[in-house]
Design an enzyme around this catalytic site. Sequence first.
Site, PDB file in Angstrom:
ATOM      1  N   GLU A   1     -50.347  -3.012 -19.614  1.00 45.56           N
ATOM      2  CA  GLU A   1     -49.575  -4.392 -19.082  1.00 45.56           C
ATOM      3  C   GLU A   1     -49.008  -3.974 -17.964  1.00 45.56           C
ATOM      4  O   GLU A   1     -48.344  -3.608 -17.491  1.00 45.56           O
ATOM      5  CB  GLU A   1     -47.291  -3.639 -19.918  1.00 45.56           C
ATOM      6  CG  GLU A   1     -48.179  -2.788 -21.580  1.00 45.56           C
ATOM      7  CD  GLU A   1     -46.856  -2.359 -21.815  1.00 45.56           C
ATOM      8  OE1 GLU A   1     -45.533  -2.555 -21.516  1.00 45.56           O
ATOM      9  OE2 GLU A   1     -47.375  -1.019 -22.220  1.00 45.56           O
TER      10      GLU A   1
ATOM     11  N   HIS B   1     -47.587  -7.042 -24.792  1.00 47.01           N
ATOM     12  CA  HIS B   1     -47.759  -5.868 -25.415  1.00 47.01           C
ATOM     13  C   HIS B   1     -48.481  -5.476 -25.758  1.00 47.01           C
ATOM     14  O   HIS B   1     -49.047  -5.229 -27.593  1.00 47.01           O
ATOM     15  CB  HIS B   1     -46.612  -5.152 -25.631  1.00 47.01           C
ATOM     16  CG  HIS B   1     -46.479  -4.062 -25.552  1.00 47.01           C
ATOM     17  ND1 HIS B   1     -46.753  -3.226 -26.305  1.00 47.01           N
ATOM     18  CD2 HIS B   1     -45.073  -2.991 -25.224  1.00 47.01           C
ATOM     19  CE1 HIS B   1     -46.072  -1.433 -25.866  1.00 47.01           C
ATOM     20  NE2 HIS B   1     -45.193  -2.320 -25.291  1.00 47.01           N
TER      21      HIS B   1
ATOM     22  N   HIS C   1     -37.558  -3.701 -23.668  1.00 47.95           N
ATOM     23  CA  HIS C   1     -38.269  -4.590 -23.260  1.00 47.95           C
ATOM     24  C   HIS C   1     -37.180  -6.207 -23.903  1.00 47.95           C
ATOM     25  O   HIS C   1     -37.594  -6.091 -24.840  1.00 47.95           O
ATOM     26  CB  HIS C   1     -39.003  -3.976 -24.697  1.00 47.95           C
ATOM     27  CG  HIS C   1     -40.259  -3.104 -24.303  1.00 47.95           C
ATOM     28  ND1 HIS C   1     -40.591  -3.602 -22.535  1.00 47.95           N
ATOM     29  CD2 HIS C   1     -41.496  -3.010 -25.167  1.00 47.95           C
ATOM     30  CE1 HIS C   1     -41.708  -2.153 -23.419  1.00 47.95           C
ATOM     31  NE2 HIS C   1     -42.043  -1.756 -23.800  1.00 47.95           N
TER      32      HIS C   1
HETATM   33  C1  BGC Z   1     -43.275   1.182 -22.948  1.00 42.34           C
HETATM   34  C2  BGC Z   1     -43.137   2.686 -24.247  1.00 42.34           C
HETATM   35  C3  BGC Z   1     -41.961   2.127 -25.242  1.00 42.34           C
HETATM   36  C4  BGC Z   1     -43.766   0.987 -25.797  1.00 42.34           C
HETATM   37  C5  BGC Z   1     -43.837   0.787 -27.009  1.00 42.34           C
HETATM   38  C6  BGC Z   1     -44.605   0.771 -23.909  1.00 42.34           C
HETATM   39  O1  BGC Z   1     -44.198  -0.337 -22.960  1.00 42.34           O
HETATM   40  O2  BGC Z   1     -44.091   1.867 -21.869  1.00 42.34           O
HETATM   41  O3  BGC Z   1     -42.506   4.011 -23.556  1.00 42.34           O
HETATM   42  O4  BGC Z   1     -42.729   3.164 -26.516  1.00 42.34           O
HETATM   43  O5  BGC Z   1     -44.531   0.409 -24.475  1.00 42.34           O
HETATM   44  O6  BGC Z   1     -42.467   0.233 -27.165  1.00 42.34           O
END
Ligand code: BGC
Length: 351
Positions: free
Chosen positions: A314, A177, A107
């Site tokens: 997402e 998210h 991210h």
């Molecule tokens: C990811 C997860 C992660 C979560 C929170 C998601 O987009 O795929 O693996 O733990 O975000 O960070």
Amino acid sequence: MSASITREDWGSASGPVDRYLLDNGAGLRAAVLTHGGVLQSLEVPDRTGATANVVLGFDRLQGYLDNPGPYFGALIGRYGNRIAQGRFELDGTTYQLPINNGPSSLHGGASGFDQRLWSATTVDEALELRLVSPDGDQGYPGALSVTVRYSVTVDNALRIDYEATTDAPTVVNLTNHSYFNLAGEGSGDIYDHRLRINATHFTPVDADLIPTGDFHPVARTPMDFREPVAVGERIRTGDAQLAHAGGYDHNWMLDGPSGELSPAAHVTEPTSGRTLTVSTTQPGLQFYSGNFLDGTITGTSGRLYRQGDGLALETQHYPDSPNQPAFPSTVLRPGETHRSTTVFQFGVSAT
Ligand code: BGC
């Protein structure tokens, strides 16, 4: 009543933080923070007309500052999901990003767009958030100028439009998210939500949740959501592919034509009757079933969030695309504009 946008002070992070309330005048109210571009609250009606907040989050700014890990409601950049070893090559140069999730960069790195203070203006009944990420920010090349527009429509949809330009070749993968719980935030798990995903293939992952590079048919796997399935149905049976991620944490290759707004997923919650249709121009959908929530965080209405208490849908490019030549490209070059749109359309079902 017509749509309105109002602003209020919401504390201070790296500067004063504002909260904008977008009210469609017909039962949908969204609250968006300039901190991280976070969708802090989203109230929508159930089948009786009663509204509830259907996204996970916090009632105070401090909650977001103390708990960046789950990325509740945040705008994600520069790169949504994982880049293997935090490394990629572009035009013959190798770039090393900070590692912040096992052996990967997740991210956008330790200080991603979710933690930045965005500047806000209201334009044509939309909230426009802007951020300039300097050259080298979190290891990424090129100064990236990003605009994200939140708007609400009278038919109870929340629309998010993304745009980005760069002054040097780079990679970009922006998303939001939010974790949804259509029965209401803090009301328990989402395992009875019924989910349909418009995808015949998904991208299998290794133990670090990095795509192997294969495109795998969903048929005869727990990833088959071509017909609606209760989210918990196959998690509860302990399927091995899900057990290693603690639930769903995978990318589906959407069947809809990439670049055109088309339906990606549909969710129904039987008790409230609330429904959510996600449409997007993006090629992929990361469906994450809130596996890493562990009962240590207290959410907006004062209740603990446990594993599976929210689900994220997402819309984005596939994880690790910069290292996967067969995946749709995430490269952005000077003179090009990266654009994508996602619409979260709410409704109710009679049964
Ligand atoms: C990811 C997860 C992660 C979560 C929170 C998601 O987009 O795929 O693996 O733990 O975000 O960070």
